[in-house]
Design an enzyme around this catalytic site. Structure first.
Site, PDB file in Angstrom:
ATOM      1  N   ARG A 101       5.382   7.244 -15.567  1.00 38.82           N
ATOM      2  CA  ARG A 101       5.829   8.995 -15.401  1.00 38.82           C
ATOM      3  C   ARG A 101       5.344   9.100 -14.066  1.00 38.82           C
ATOM      4  NH1 ARG A 101       4.473  14.695 -18.033  1.00 38.82           N
ATOM      5  NH2 ARG A 101       6.270  13.270 -19.280  1.00 38.82           N
ATOM      6  N   HIS A 124      14.399  11.823 -17.983  1.00 35.17           N
ATOM      7  CA  HIS A 124      13.095  11.651 -19.569  1.00 35.17           C
ATOM      8  C   HIS A 124      13.696  10.637 -20.620  1.00 35.17           C
ATOM      9  CE1 HIS A 124       9.441  11.778 -20.507  1.00 35.17           C
ATOM     10  NE2 HIS A 124      10.134  14.017 -21.595  1.00 35.17           N
ATOM     11  N   GLN A 160      11.515  10.946 -24.069  1.00 29.82           N
ATOM     12  CA  GLN A 160      12.091  12.457 -24.962  1.00 29.82           C
ATOM     13  C   GLN A 160      12.988  13.104 -25.164  1.00 29.82           C
ATOM     14  OE1 GLN A 160      10.239  15.884 -24.070  1.00 29.82           O
ATOM     15  NE2 GLN A 160      11.093  16.137 -25.902  1.00 29.82           N
ATOM     16  N   ASP A 165      14.767  24.126 -21.280  1.00 34.59           N
ATOM     17  CA  ASP A 165      13.887  23.709 -20.360  1.00 34.59           C
ATOM     18  C   ASP A 165      13.328  24.134 -19.282  1.00 34.59           C
ATOM     19  OD1 ASP A 165      11.749  21.097 -19.388  1.00 34.59           O
ATOM     20  OD2 ASP A 165      12.861  19.795 -18.430  1.00 34.59           O
ATOM     21  N   CYS A 188      11.841  20.957 -24.267  1.00 34.85           N
ATOM     22  CA  CYS A 188      10.340  19.389 -24.300  1.00 34.85           C
ATOM     23  C   CYS A 188       8.723  20.010 -24.253  1.00 34.85           C
ATOM     24  CB  CYS A 188      11.272  18.494 -23.746  1.00 34.85           C
ATOM     25  SG  CYS A 188      11.308  19.627 -21.683  1.00 34.85           S
ATOM     26  N   ARG A 234       7.717  12.374 -30.370  1.00 32.51           N
ATOM     27  CA  ARG A 234       7.959  11.926 -29.364  1.00 32.51           C
ATOM     28  C   ARG A 234       6.997  10.767 -29.886  1.00 32.51           C
ATOM     29  NH1 ARG A 234       7.431  14.194 -25.026  1.00 32.51           N
ATOM     30  NH2 ARG A 234       7.541  11.821 -23.987  1.00 32.51           N
TER      31      ARG A 234
HETATM   32  N1  NVA Z   1      12.130  18.951 -16.386  1.00 29.68           N
HETATM   33  C1  NVA Z   1      10.456  18.684 -17.183  1.00 29.68           C
HETATM   34  C2  NVA Z   1      10.569  18.307 -17.555  1.00 29.68           C
HETATM   35  C3  NVA Z   1       8.772  18.437 -18.735  1.00 29.68           C
HETATM   36  C4  NVA Z   1       8.301  17.084 -19.563  1.00 29.68           C
HETATM   37  C5  NVA Z   1       9.467  17.808 -15.277  1.00 29.68           C
HETATM   38  O1  NVA Z   1      10.448  17.057 -14.726  1.00 29.68           O
HETATM   39  O2  NVA Z   1       8.624  18.769 -15.786  1.00 29.68           O
HETATM   40  N1   CP Z   2       7.567  16.945 -23.198  1.00 26.23           N
HETATM   41  C1   CP Z   2       6.573  16.396 -22.236  1.00 26.23           C
HETATM   42  O1   CP Z   2       6.883  15.417 -21.606  1.00 26.23           O
HETATM   43  O2   CP Z   2       5.589  16.768 -22.386  1.00 26.23           O
HETATM   44  P1   CP Z   2       4.375  16.079 -21.280  1.00 26.23           P
HETATM   45  O3   CP Z   2       4.810  16.313 -20.200  1.00 26.23           O
HETATM   46  O4   CP Z   2       3.312  16.815 -21.533  1.00 26.23           O
HETATM   47  O5   CP Z   2       3.833  14.737 -21.268  1.00 26.23           O
END
Ligand code: NVA
Ligand code: CP
Length: 310
Positions: free
Chosen positions: A107, A134, A137, A229, A269, A297
């Protein structure tokens, strides 16, 4: 059975339609097996390396639990452990880590970091969120849609909000699975042109349609799935206040949901900012599938690990 062994998944576009369908089918099978208490420890003795530059609840717990249930082990490497790009180069980290573990997830802030990890790694690298995509997801989300509607072709999915990483992966998966995806974002916050063009290309073979609009009501109208989101993603915290003003009319509330089909579901998400991009009434309402989506997930990530781990 499609062979994904050793294959990195940095983008949804790394998967063909058949591979995507296979991952969703395997997720369903693994979910069924888990529910009836059937063991599937097919990754016994295997290790997953988990690189995190950002926080996580769902993704971390899903990957770690997946490895436990598959009979393997996961190692968490947080921002202060390896200090990716600061203490050591991405290339060296990929080479060292992949000489010891069987699969890596990462990540990251910059998408290029996960691309570079995949480039230099000897084992598959799974993108667990970058600033551009992502994929883990969205594979879980497609599992939820399949459970709810039985398939994908001809469904209308409205994504309301920022043309961000989640939107990009959603568009690519929608294009591959024959979904009518409509993204409603404010001017200047549309998804990347590169992704839009790629989706048009993919759609020629799948009869999907990908549409960009600025009007959330037009997008939600007669939709089967309404998705949103956060307005400011991780790494965009300094823009949060400005985005709150710009996105104010893009809230998913019961008025907007009333334009969708009566059978429509709501997806997010998570994490959610109730009162901003979605009201609590919708997020915790009868049409919401957000907790099924979150649980999925685990099952979908398990499928990705089963198919790719070396
Ligand atoms: N668009 C959000 C998704 C979090 C799961 C982010 O990147 O923070
Ligand atoms: N949706 C998602 O990726 O959640 P987290 O950021 O908690 O992993």
């Amino acid at each position: 059975m499609i062979d994904l062994k050793g294959k990195s998944i940095v983008s949804i576009d790394d998967l063909s339609t058949e591979e995507l369908v296979q991952l969703i089918d395997t997720s369903l099978r693994l979910k069924d097996e888990l529910y009836v208490g059937e063991s599937h420890e097919v990754l016994h003795g295997k290790t997953l390396g988990m690189i995190f530059e950002k926080p996580s609840l769902r993704t971390r717990v899903a990957f770690e639990t997946a490895m436990t249930q598959l009979g393997g082990h996961a190692i968490y490497l947080g921002p202060n452990d390896i200090k990716l790009g600061k203490r050591e180069t991405t290339e060296d980290i990929a080479k060292v880590l992949s000489s010891m573990v069987n699969v890596i997830m990462a990540r990251v802030f910059a998408h290029k970091t996960v691309e570079d990890l995949a480039k230099y790694s000897k084992v598959p690298v799974i993108n667990a969120l970058s600033d551009f995509e992502h994929p883990t997801q969205i594979i879980g989300d497609m599992l939820t849609i399949k459970e709810k509607f039985g398939g994908f072709k001809g469904l209308k999915l409205a994504f309301i909000g920022d043309g961000n990483n989640v939107a990009h992966s959603l568009m690519l998966a929608g294009a591959k699975l024959g979904i009518h995806v409509v993204i409603a974002s404010p001017k200047g916050y549309e998804p990347s042109t590169k992704v839009v063009e790629r989706c048009h290309e993919i759609s020629k073979a799948t009869s999907a349609t990908i549409e960009l609009v600025n009007d959330p009501e037009a997008a939600a109208s007669e939709a089967d799935v309404v998705y949103t989101d956060v307005w400011a993603s991780m790494g965009q915290e300094s823009e949060a206040e400005e985005r709150k003003r710009i996105f104010a009319s893009y809230q998913v509330n019961s008025n907007l949901m009333s334009l969708a089909k009566p059978t429509a579901i709501f997806l997010h998400c998570l994490p959610a900012h109730y009162g901003d991009e979605v009201t609590e009434e919708v997020g915790h309402g009868p049409q919401s599938a957000i907790f099924q989506e979150a649980e999925n997930r685990l099952h979908s990530i398990k499928a990705m690990l089963v198919h790719t781990a070396k």
